[in-house]
Design a protein around this motif. Structure first.
Motif, PDB file in Angstrom:
ATOM      1  N   ARG A 158      22.507  41.198  79.007  1.00 47.83           N
ATOM      2  CA  ARG A 158      23.300  40.105  79.589  1.00 47.83           C
ATOM      3  C   ARG A 158      22.484  38.829  79.591  1.00 47.83           C
ATOM      4  N   GLY A 159      23.187  37.726  79.868  1.00 46.00           N
ATOM      5  CA  GLY A 159      22.520  36.436  79.789  1.00 46.00           C
ATOM      6  C   GLY A 159      22.830  35.529  80.954  1.00 46.00           C
ATOM      7  N   ILE A 160      21.943  34.563  81.156  1.00 47.40           N
ATOM      8  CA  ILE A 160      22.123  33.533  82.180  1.00 47.40           C
ATOM      9  C   ILE A 160      21.819  32.189  81.539  1.00 47.40           C
ATOM     10  N   LEU A 161      22.761  31.276  81.619  1.00 44.19           N
ATOM     11  CA  LEU A 161      22.531  29.908  81.148  1.00 44.19           C
ATOM     12  C   LEU A 161      22.454  28.990  82.360  1.00 44.19           C
ATOM     13  N   VAL A 162      21.315  28.346  82.524  1.00 42.95           N
ATOM     14  CA  VAL A 162      21.173  27.322  83.563  1.00 42.95           C
ATOM     15  C   VAL A 162      21.480  26.007  82.865  1.00 42.95           C
ATOM     16  N   GLU A 163      22.709  25.568  83.041  1.00 41.66           N
ATOM     17  CA  GLU A 163      23.215  24.443  82.253  1.00 41.66           C
ATOM     18  C   GLU A 163      22.829  23.094  82.857  1.00 41.66           C
TER      19      GLU A 163
ATOM     20  N   LEU B  54       7.426  21.766  83.995  1.00 41.22           N
ATOM     21  CA  LEU B  54       7.366  22.155  85.402  1.00 41.22           C
ATOM     22  C   LEU B  54       8.757  22.404  85.966  1.00 41.22           C
ATOM     23  N   GLU B  55       9.726  21.566  85.617  1.00 41.41           N
ATOM     24  CA  GLU B  55      11.092  21.759  86.106  1.00 41.41           C
ATOM     25  C   GLU B  55      11.674  23.074  85.575  1.00 41.41           C
ATOM     26  N   VAL B  56      11.413  23.362  84.306  1.00 40.83           N
ATOM     27  CA  VAL B  56      11.893  24.618  83.726  1.00 40.83           C
ATOM     28  C   VAL B  56      11.236  25.807  84.427  1.00 40.83           C
ATOM     29  N   ALA B  57       9.934  25.720  84.689  1.00 40.46           N
ATOM     30  CA  ALA B  57       9.220  26.805  85.373  1.00 40.46           C
ATOM     31  C   ALA B  57       9.779  27.030  86.778  1.00 40.46           C
ATOM     32  N   LYS B  58      10.127  25.955  87.473  1.00 38.71           N
ATOM     33  CA  LYS B  58      10.696  26.089  88.822  1.00 38.71           C
ATOM     34  C   LYS B  58      12.061  26.781  88.774  1.00 38.71           C
ATOM     35  N   ILE B  59      12.865  26.443  87.758  1.00 36.89           N
ATOM     36  CA  ILE B  59      14.168  27.093  87.599  1.00 36.89           C
ATOM     37  C   ILE B  59      13.976  28.579  87.311  1.00 36.89           C
TER      38      ILE B  59
ATOM     39  N   LYS C 285      24.860  28.970  85.433  1.00 30.35           N
ATOM     40  CA  LYS C 285      24.346  28.435  86.691  1.00 30.35           C
ATOM     41  C   LYS C 285      23.972  26.973  86.492  1.00 30.35           C
ATOM     42  N   SER C 286      23.519  26.345  87.566  1.00 29.08           N
ATOM     43  CA  SER C 286      22.999  24.977  87.500  1.00 29.08           C
ATOM     44  C   SER C 286      21.625  24.953  88.147  1.00 29.08           C
ATOM     45  N   PRO C 287      20.802  23.969  87.837  1.00 31.24           N
ATOM     46  CA  PRO C 287      19.490  23.874  88.492  1.00 31.24           C
ATOM     47  C   PRO C 287      19.600  23.839  90.010  1.00 31.24           C
TER      48      PRO C 287
ATOM     49  N   GLY D 198      17.753  25.384  93.683  1.00 32.70           N
ATOM     50  CA  GLY D 198      17.061  24.399  94.506  1.00 32.70           C
ATOM     51  C   GLY D 198      16.160  23.460  93.733  1.00 32.70           C
ATOM     52  N   VAL D 199      16.467  23.246  92.455  1.00 37.04           N
ATOM     53  CA  VAL D 199      15.631  22.383  91.618  1.00 37.04           C
ATOM     54  C   VAL D 199      16.383  21.103  91.284  1.00 37.04           C
ATOM     55  N   ALA D 200      15.752  19.973  91.547  1.00 40.94           N
ATOM     56  CA  ALA D 200      16.337  18.679  91.199  1.00 40.94           C
ATOM     57  C   ALA D 200      16.006  18.352  89.747  1.00 40.94           C
ATOM     58  N   THR D 201      17.014  17.936  89.002  1.00 44.90           N
ATOM     59  CA  THR D 201      16.783  17.598  87.600  1.00 44.90           C
ATOM     60  C   THR D 201      16.185  16.202  87.485  1.00 44.90           C
ATOM     61  N   GLY D 202      15.649  15.941  86.332  1.00 46.98           N
ATOM     62  CA  GLY D 202      15.004  14.646  86.113  1.00 46.98           C
ATOM     63  C   GLY D 202      13.512  14.822  85.982  1.00 46.98           C
ATOM     64  N   SER D 203      13.043  14.811  84.745  1.00 43.10           N
ATOM     65  CA  SER D 203      11.618  15.022  84.505  1.00 43.10           C
ATOM     66  C   SER D 203      10.807  13.795  84.876  1.00 43.10           C
ATOM     67  N   LYS D 204       9.566  14.042  85.258  1.00 44.85           N
ATOM     68  CA  LYS D 204       8.657  12.932  85.548  1.00 44.85           C
ATOM     69  C   LYS D 204       8.054  12.361  84.262  1.00 44.85           C
ATOM     70  N   LEU D 205       8.340  13.023  83.156  1.00 45.21           N
ATOM     71  CA  LEU D 205       7.852  12.554  81.866  1.00 45.21           C
ATOM     72  C   LEU D 205       8.965  11.818  81.123  1.00 45.21           C
TER      73      LEU D 205
END
Length: 249
Positions: free
Chosen positions: A82-87, A95-100, A202-204, A208-215
């Motif tokens: 099965r799969g999970i897409l965090v859209e 770092l944001e991906v690792a937190k998700i 799912k969504s970020p 509990g992860v806010a989107t928007g990279s610092k890079l």
């Protein structure tokens, strides 16, 4: 044992990448997209462990645009359950991906987490290490051999001096290298079956992860074209060219 495999949607390795005219990024118009090759190796390793009776369920997760469902379905055709897409449409940093992924691991509770050692689009080689730090579990990077025995996993990893074998307690994170295995081709019946396998979106924010990279990407340029070589008639002429033209000595 449950295995969680993270995969990324990237430009196919056989496609010549084109840079946008304004140098703002890579032109993805009508470009073939595929599973990141290192991620595909991670999926293959999970499937092989399942075939050996070590892994009972394989969950594939991807973080990105809606189109990444295609890569998740491809992973299911290779053997994932099965799969999970965090859209998200936002450009995320490692770092944001690792937190998700930390949030996904907290929900799924896998004993084995497999990732490609790096993605061929950004070559960051960071997500696996960051995820291990966030989870506080052992990690083995650049894996060329994986052996699971009971509650431990032995990983042979490639280092500058040769090969190093380490042992980790489960749960553990492993990032896969090229020589770990050769991914199989998906058979047509499995491709058809993959369409019916469950895929949750799912969504970020669900983790509990806010989107928007610092890079921020400032500019993307194509590599300079290689110049034709020249022949020299003597060592003195070679040294002169290296010093005065190439300016490397």
């Amino acid at each position: 044992m449950k295995a969680l495999v993270a995969v990324k949607r990237v430009v196919d390795a056989n496609v010549k990448v084109r840079v946008k005219p304004d140098n703002s990024g890579v032109d993805l118009t009508n470009v073939k997209m595929s599973i990141n090759p290192f991620c595909e190796i991670a999926v293959e390793e999970a499937v092989r462990l399942k075939e050996k009776g070590i892994v009972s369920e394989i969950v594939v997760v991807s973080v990105g645009a809606k189109e990444a469902q295609e890569q998740i379905r491809s992973s299911m055709a290779l053997g994932a359950d099965r799969g999970i897409l965090v859209e998200t449409a936002d450009e995320l940093g490692a770092l944001e991906v690792a937190k998700i992924l930390k949030g996904v691991v907290a929900q799924e509770q896998p004993q084995l987490i497999l990732l490609g050692k790096q993605a061929i689009d950004d070559d960051s080689n960071q997500v696996g290490q960051m995820l291990a730090a966030l989870l506080g579990v052992g990690q083995a990077t650049f894996a060329s051999e994986v052996k699971v025995e009971g509650e431990k996993v032995q990983v042979t990893r490639e280092i500058d001096g040769g090969l190093q074998t380490i042992e980790l307690n489960l749960p553990a994170i492993i990032t896969t290298d090229l020589r770990l295995n050769e991914p199989r081709y998906a058979a047509l019946p499995n491709i058809m079956k993959a369409r019916k396998k469950p895929l949750d979106t799912k969504s970020p924010a669900d983790y509990g992860v806010a989107t928007g990279s610092k890079l921020k990407t400032l500019k993307v340029e194509a590599p300079a074209e290689r110049q034709a070589g020249v022949q020299v008639k003597s060592v003195d002429e070679l040294v002169d060219k290296l010093k005065n033209e190439a300016k490397v000595i």
